[in-house]
Scaffold this motif. Sequence first.
Motif, PDB file in Angstrom:
ATOM      1  N   TYR A 393     -41.039  62.052   4.542  1.00  0.00           N
ATOM      2  CA  TYR A 393     -40.518  62.155   5.585  1.00  0.00           C
ATOM      3  C   TYR A 393     -41.116  62.613   7.055  1.00  0.00           C
ATOM      4  CZ  TYR A 393     -36.300  60.055   3.980  1.00  0.00           C
ATOM      5  OH  TYR A 393     -34.577  58.937   3.565  1.00  0.00           O
ATOM      6  N   ASN A 394     -42.457  62.872   6.629  1.00  0.00           N
ATOM      7  CA  ASN A 394     -43.311  63.723   7.554  1.00  0.00           C
ATOM      8  C   ASN A 394     -44.274  62.627   8.130  1.00  0.00           C
ATOM      9  OD1 ASN A 394     -42.408  65.589   5.932  1.00  0.00           O
ATOM     10  ND2 ASN A 394     -44.359  65.988   5.245  1.00  0.00           N
ATOM     11  N   ALA A 395     -45.113  63.002   8.798  1.00  0.00           N
ATOM     12  CA  ALA A 395     -45.606  61.743   9.702  1.00  0.00           C
ATOM     13  C   ALA A 395     -46.113  61.129   9.056  1.00  0.00           C
ATOM     14  CB  ALA A 395     -45.628  62.745  11.210  1.00  0.00           C
ATOM     15  N   ALA A 396     -46.594  59.604  10.044  1.00  0.00           N
ATOM     16  CA  ALA A 396     -47.404  58.337   9.188  1.00  0.00           C
ATOM     17  C   ALA A 396     -48.397  58.973   9.191  1.00  0.00           C
ATOM     18  CB  ALA A 396     -47.037  57.204   9.882  1.00  0.00           C
ATOM     19  N   ALA A 397     -49.209  59.843   9.819  1.00  0.00           N
ATOM     20  CA  ALA A 397     -50.895  60.270  10.272  1.00  0.00           C
ATOM     21  C   ALA A 397     -51.222  61.162   8.946  1.00  0.00           C
ATOM     22  CB  ALA A 397     -50.660  60.746  11.436  1.00  0.00           C
ATOM     23  N   ALA A 440     -40.563  52.197  14.982  1.00  0.00           N
ATOM     24  CA  ALA A 440     -41.193  50.789  14.705  1.00  0.00           C
ATOM     25  C   ALA A 440     -43.304  50.896  14.480  1.00  0.00           C
ATOM     26  CB  ALA A 440     -41.350  49.844  15.684  1.00  0.00           C
ATOM     27  N   THR A 441     -43.171  51.373  15.284  1.00  0.00           N
ATOM     28  CA  THR A 441     -44.958  52.383  15.088  1.00  0.00           C
ATOM     29  C   THR A 441     -45.218  52.462  13.730  1.00  0.00           C
ATOM     30  OG1 THR A 441     -44.578  52.633  17.637  1.00  0.00           O
ATOM     31  CG2 THR A 441     -46.937  53.153  16.690  1.00  0.00           C
ATOM     32  N   TYR A 442     -44.101  53.490  13.295  1.00  0.00           N
ATOM     33  CA  TYR A 442     -44.161  54.619  12.499  1.00  0.00           C
ATOM     34  C   TYR A 442     -44.342  53.343  11.009  1.00  0.00           C
ATOM     35  CZ  TYR A 442     -42.143  57.170   8.380  1.00  0.00           C
ATOM     36  OH  TYR A 442     -42.573  57.781   6.844  1.00  0.00           O
ATOM     37  N   PHE A 443     -43.162  52.615  11.004  1.00  0.00           N
ATOM     38  CA  PHE A 443     -43.040  51.103   9.822  1.00  0.00           C
ATOM     39  C   PHE A 443     -44.177  50.272  10.089  1.00  0.00           C
ATOM     40  CE2 PHE A 443     -38.197  52.936   9.364  1.00  0.00           C
ATOM     41  CZ  PHE A 443     -38.309  52.547   8.081  1.00  0.00           C
ATOM     42  N   LYS A 444     -44.874  50.370  11.048  1.00  0.00           N
ATOM     43  CA  LYS A 444     -45.998  49.322  11.239  1.00  0.00           C
ATOM     44  C   LYS A 444     -47.212  50.722  10.006  1.00  0.00           C
ATOM     45  CE  LYS A 444     -48.889  46.637  14.579  1.00  0.00           C
ATOM     46  NZ  LYS A 444     -49.277  46.722  15.601  1.00  0.00           N
ATOM     47  N   GLU A 445     -46.794  51.543  10.874  1.00  0.00           N
ATOM     48  CA  GLU A 445     -49.013  52.323  10.221  1.00  0.00           C
ATOM     49  C   GLU A 445     -48.578  53.035   9.346  1.00  0.00           C
ATOM     50  OE1 GLU A 445     -48.985  56.560  12.628  1.00  0.00           O
ATOM     51  OE2 GLU A 445     -48.498  54.881  14.851  1.00  0.00           O
ATOM     52  N   MET A 446     -47.049  52.723   8.337  1.00  0.00           N
ATOM     53  CA  MET A 446     -47.175  53.247   6.784  1.00  0.00           C
ATOM     54  C   MET A 446     -47.077  51.908   5.732  1.00  0.00           C
ATOM     55  SD  MET A 446     -46.027  56.116   6.387  1.00  0.00           S
ATOM     56  CE  MET A 446     -44.653  55.769   4.397  1.00  0.00           C
ATOM     57  N   ALA A 448     -48.818  49.250   6.883  1.00  0.00           N
ATOM     58  CA  ALA A 448     -50.341  49.566   6.591  1.00  0.00           C
ATOM     59  C   ALA A 448     -51.272  49.843   5.290  1.00  0.00           C
ATOM     60  CB  ALA A 448     -50.783  49.737   7.955  1.00  0.00           C
ATOM     61  N   MET A 449     -50.662  51.153   5.271  1.00  0.00           N
ATOM     62  CA  MET A 449     -51.266  51.935   4.345  1.00  0.00           C
ATOM     63  C   MET A 449     -51.022  51.581   3.254  1.00  0.00           C
ATOM     64  SD  MET A 449     -51.242  56.159   5.664  1.00  0.00           S
ATOM     65  CE  MET A 449     -50.041  56.202   7.007  1.00  0.00           C
ATOM     66  N   LEU A 450     -49.584  51.655   2.773  1.00  0.00           N
ATOM     67  CA  LEU A 450     -48.890  51.397   1.849  1.00  0.00           C
ATOM     68  C   LEU A 450     -49.577  49.950   1.385  1.00  0.00           C
ATOM     69  CD1 LEU A 450     -44.968  51.815   2.588  1.00  0.00           C
ATOM     70  CD2 LEU A 450     -46.614  53.223   0.863  1.00  0.00           C
ATOM     71  N   LYS A 451     -50.113  48.759   2.378  1.00  0.00           N
ATOM     72  CA  LYS A 451     -50.737  47.583   1.688  1.00  0.00           C
ATOM     73  C   LYS A 451     -52.236  48.196   1.257  1.00  0.00           C
ATOM     74  CE  LYS A 451     -51.414  42.852   2.318  1.00  0.00           C
ATOM     75  NZ  LYS A 451     -51.442  41.543   3.165  1.00  0.00           N
ATOM     76  N   SER A 456     -45.746  50.967  -4.424  1.00  0.00           N
ATOM     77  CA  SER A 456     -44.363  49.933  -3.741  1.00  0.00           C
ATOM     78  C   SER A 456     -43.696  51.487  -3.535  1.00  0.00           C
ATOM     79  CB  SER A 456     -44.052  50.401  -5.506  1.00  0.00           C
ATOM     80  OG  SER A 456     -44.371  49.327  -6.874  1.00  0.00           O
ATOM     81  N   PHE A 457     -42.777  50.289  -2.895  1.00  0.00           N
ATOM     82  CA  PHE A 457     -41.836  51.267  -1.816  1.00  0.00           C
ATOM     83  C   PHE A 457     -40.755  50.890  -1.796  1.00  0.00           C
ATOM     84  CE2 PHE A 457     -43.717  47.710   1.145  1.00  0.00           C
ATOM     85  CZ  PHE A 457     -42.571  47.828   0.991  1.00  0.00           C
ATOM     86  N   LEU A 458     -39.361  52.226  -1.051  1.00  0.00           N
ATOM     87  CA  LEU A 458     -37.972  51.853  -1.029  1.00  0.00           C
ATOM     88  C   LEU A 458     -38.036  52.638   0.703  1.00  0.00           C
ATOM     89  CD1 LEU A 458     -37.148  52.635  -4.801  1.00  0.00           C
ATOM     90  CD2 LEU A 458     -36.544  50.637  -3.167  1.00  0.00           C
ATOM     91  N   SER A 459     -37.247  51.776   1.230  1.00  0.00           N
ATOM     92  CA  SER A 459     -37.287  52.623   3.152  1.00  0.00           C
ATOM     93  C   SER A 459     -36.597  52.968   3.443  1.00  0.00           C
ATOM     94  CB  SER A 459     -38.373  51.087   3.808  1.00  0.00           C
ATOM     95  OG  SER A 459     -37.213  50.751   3.938  1.00  0.00           O
ATOM     96  N   TRP A 460     -36.024  53.530   3.705  1.00  0.00           N
ATOM     97  CA  TRP A 460     -34.793  54.121   4.144  1.00  0.00           C
ATOM     98  C   TRP A 460     -34.338  53.988   5.419  1.00  0.00           C
ATOM     99  CZ3 TRP A 460     -31.232  56.541   1.338  1.00  0.00           C
ATOM    100  CH2 TRP A 460     -30.292  57.515   2.063  1.00  0.00           C
ATOM    101  N   THR A 461     -33.317  52.978   6.371  1.00  0.00           N
ATOM    102  CA  THR A 461     -32.055  51.991   5.069  1.00  0.00           C
ATOM    103  C   THR A 461     -32.408  51.354   6.081  1.00  0.00           C
ATOM    104  OG1 THR A 461     -30.139  52.460   4.042  1.00  0.00           O
ATOM    105  CG2 THR A 461     -30.327  53.796   6.137  1.00  0.00           C
TER     106      THR A 461
END
Lengths: 504, 402
Positions: A393-397, A440-446, A448-451, A456-461
């Motif tokens: 849950y920390n910063a995407a960076a 939205a920016t957070y998820f976009k960044e995340m 990108a990195m996950l891909k 594998s990921f499971l987002s909240w919520t």
Amino acid sequence: MVKADKNIMRGFLVLTYIIIISMLIFVIGSSFSYLNTGADRSSMLHTEVKKATVYLPKLTWTTDGNEGRKLDAQTLAKIESDYLDAWYVKQVVYKTNQTTGIDDFYTESARKNIVAFITQNKAENISIQATTLSHQPNIEFFSEDGQLIVLKDENVVEYKQLYKDEKFVMETTETATYKVILLLEDGFWRVRHLVKERVKSVETATEKQAVPNLNMKGINYYPQATPWDMFGDQFDIEIIKNDFDIIKDAGLNTIRIFVQYEDFGKANVNEEKLEKLQQVLDAAATKKLQVVLTLFDFYGNYEILDWTLTQRHAETIVSRFKNHTAIVAWDIKNEPNLDFESRGKQNVLAWLESMISLIKSIDSTHLVTIGWSNTESAHLLQDKVDFVSFHYYNAAADFMRHYANLKAKITDKPIVLGEFGQSSYGGFWKPFSGSEQKQATYFKEMQAMLKAENISFLSWTLYDFEEIPSSVVGNRPWRTNPQKKFGFIDKDGKRKLAFEFMVE
Amino acid sequence: MMNLHYIFYFLLVASSADGFSMNVTETIQLETSKREFTAGEIIVLTFSGTQDASIQLYCANSYGTTLVSPKLEKNQLQYTIPTQLCSKIGVVNWKLLHKNNSLSGTFNIVAQKTPVAMETYVGPPSIAAGENDYTMLVVIPTDALDNPIQENTEVALKRQFLANEQQETILTKNLIAYQNIYSPSESGRMLLATECLGLNSKEYTVNVLPAISTDFEIFAKRPHEYADGNQITTFTTSILKDKNDNIISDGTFVAFFITNINGNLLKTSGMTIDGVATAKMIHPDHQETWSVKAIVAGISESNKISLRYKKVIEDFTITFSEKNRNIEVGPLKSFMNQLIPDGLQVKLIVSQSGKIIETAIKESRDGFVNFELNPNILSNGNYDLEITTAGITKTIQAKKLW
């Protein structure tokens, strides 16, 4: 005019009168009924039997070896209960170094042996926390007068922790075979002789399971109206099916849901809850969503004497759903590392390890993981789980740094990001901290990195929630309010900006 | 800066190498080779290869778990196993709590050779004769430290019954020795005792009670055969015995059922003493034939006997006086023309044109019964009277009362 005034006056007076009288009647009535509550007859006479289930190791009887009198089911049940109580009392006695209760379950000559140990352990400040996880008693002999029984208890799996001067010294798991003579005295089956015939210590060997390519693109799911109470009174399978459609249409393939330990009835799992869970799993299977089922949510005891109860809980659920096509993995416990400080890391890890081996013994096909709350603890027990999962849950960076740190510690297990997300709350209690755009920016960044890393990921919520139960983050508004706004869909059902980035 | 790093790595490698070599030189070994001990023996586990007296020994037996600290002697660690562990039979497992070297093992403690106590349980305490029922004797011979002695130890079981004394040998198994003792065919008292390696138990008694009775006969005895409603008929049974001719237990309940001519049932009962039950019944007051049968409920029954009771009164006189309102019945005479003993029932029914108006029952006194017809109830007029006693009924039609 005067007449009209008089009528108004009259009407007003009558109304006032009626109101005053009805208030009076209400007050007298409610105080009367209050005074009438209290002791009812059944509680006066203490007729109810207060017996709590405290010790439930897995127990399998064999009665084919009995050379004496035929044993009826009622006597067997009584023997079982007293015999297990004898073990329980012994564990309590060694834990506390006090002799409370042994008189009921050990005969006078037998209890001397326990007292001798206690005297020594007390003098040297040694205490032993132990539990037995399984028994396979076999009746060898039941006397004709019904007063004496000899049983052979095979493969007694006993887990022990030894403490000296309040410091942890060692832990061990042993499998032993005992011969026991029980005598019926004062209505109790009491241990007269106890002889350990064989013993070996168990090194839990974990069999390696080839983990398939996980490729989880998922989300942690609670229905919008009933967060943290998915299987309660307001359970509605239609709403859940709808939500599954939304999740599936968004391009996801996995959900992570939670089974609350107490809500499901602890050791005696509530059939009604199991049926609701069955419906949810069936719905997920129809929508082709795979499910990570998180057990023991809100459980926080870990005490060794509580193990047998939690094991019966897990046993019931896992054996019921082990063949369900929707299940992909059992998440033993959500964020157990948060209990390290209050419950002792040693205890929590030992409990997890024992629980994993139990679940693996019941269900060898599905994967097992632990939902660690951060990257610092996620490497623990890595050789026991099938894949490592952690929450972020920390910063995407900072994600890549944390992830790299974790990955360095994990030798050969896949890593799953079990929970991540950001609140869009930016109101009074935390002004300017979040917004839909930032989320939205957070998820976009995340994403990108996950891909890029193929994680594998499971987002909240899925949803923003209206109410957060106090057991989740407490009652303080600056904690509950942000917690409400982690969703991809807001409380009115409108898709938030982040919805676009549920999956890359 | 770079150099500093190298120094650091060097130190790191050196220190870990140091730890490694320590592991190699310090091979801790168990010096004690004995693996089996007798309960009560002093057990000392000796380890060589270390002098670190902070190493504790974990050990656990049947009853409990503890930690033992060593004593350093001759460069060896000596762990004296606590007495409560040495004194109970079974496997003791131990583990040396050393961080690099987890040496572990087990040793066995067996019971002492000679038993000093024999816990004996005999039950049930009474059984039925007839070679069918049995009691069970369970012995737990224990040594001086309350351990059940070794498996397959011989226990002699001795028993005495009537003139018969016998002895047999049983072996201990599963910590106990037991034997089923079947009842002999006769009833009586059986005495049991056990002996194990010279140790004798006390005496135990088992009551061999007679089994259930077989069918039997009954007899009746009466002072005379007249139905005088006064004498008593006594019923007795033959001696009730079980199938092995044992007289059944005193106090067995025998019920006698008497069926009279009209098919009505009378019941009397008695309990057996020395196998014989006795029951009594008063004679009927009119001619009667009884058929009698006795049973022990659910178990056995007797033959059926028949008893005839003769009429004692052939006829009686009725005398009217006081405006026919006083009726005297009598004298009522018995079989020797003696006045019948007090208490014979006489019944009067007064009716008028077929409708019963009054009924009176009185018992005889000195051979007579007097009825007073009350003018307040029976006004003047003609009445039919019916008088019954000892099974004889006389009717007087249209008797005028005034």
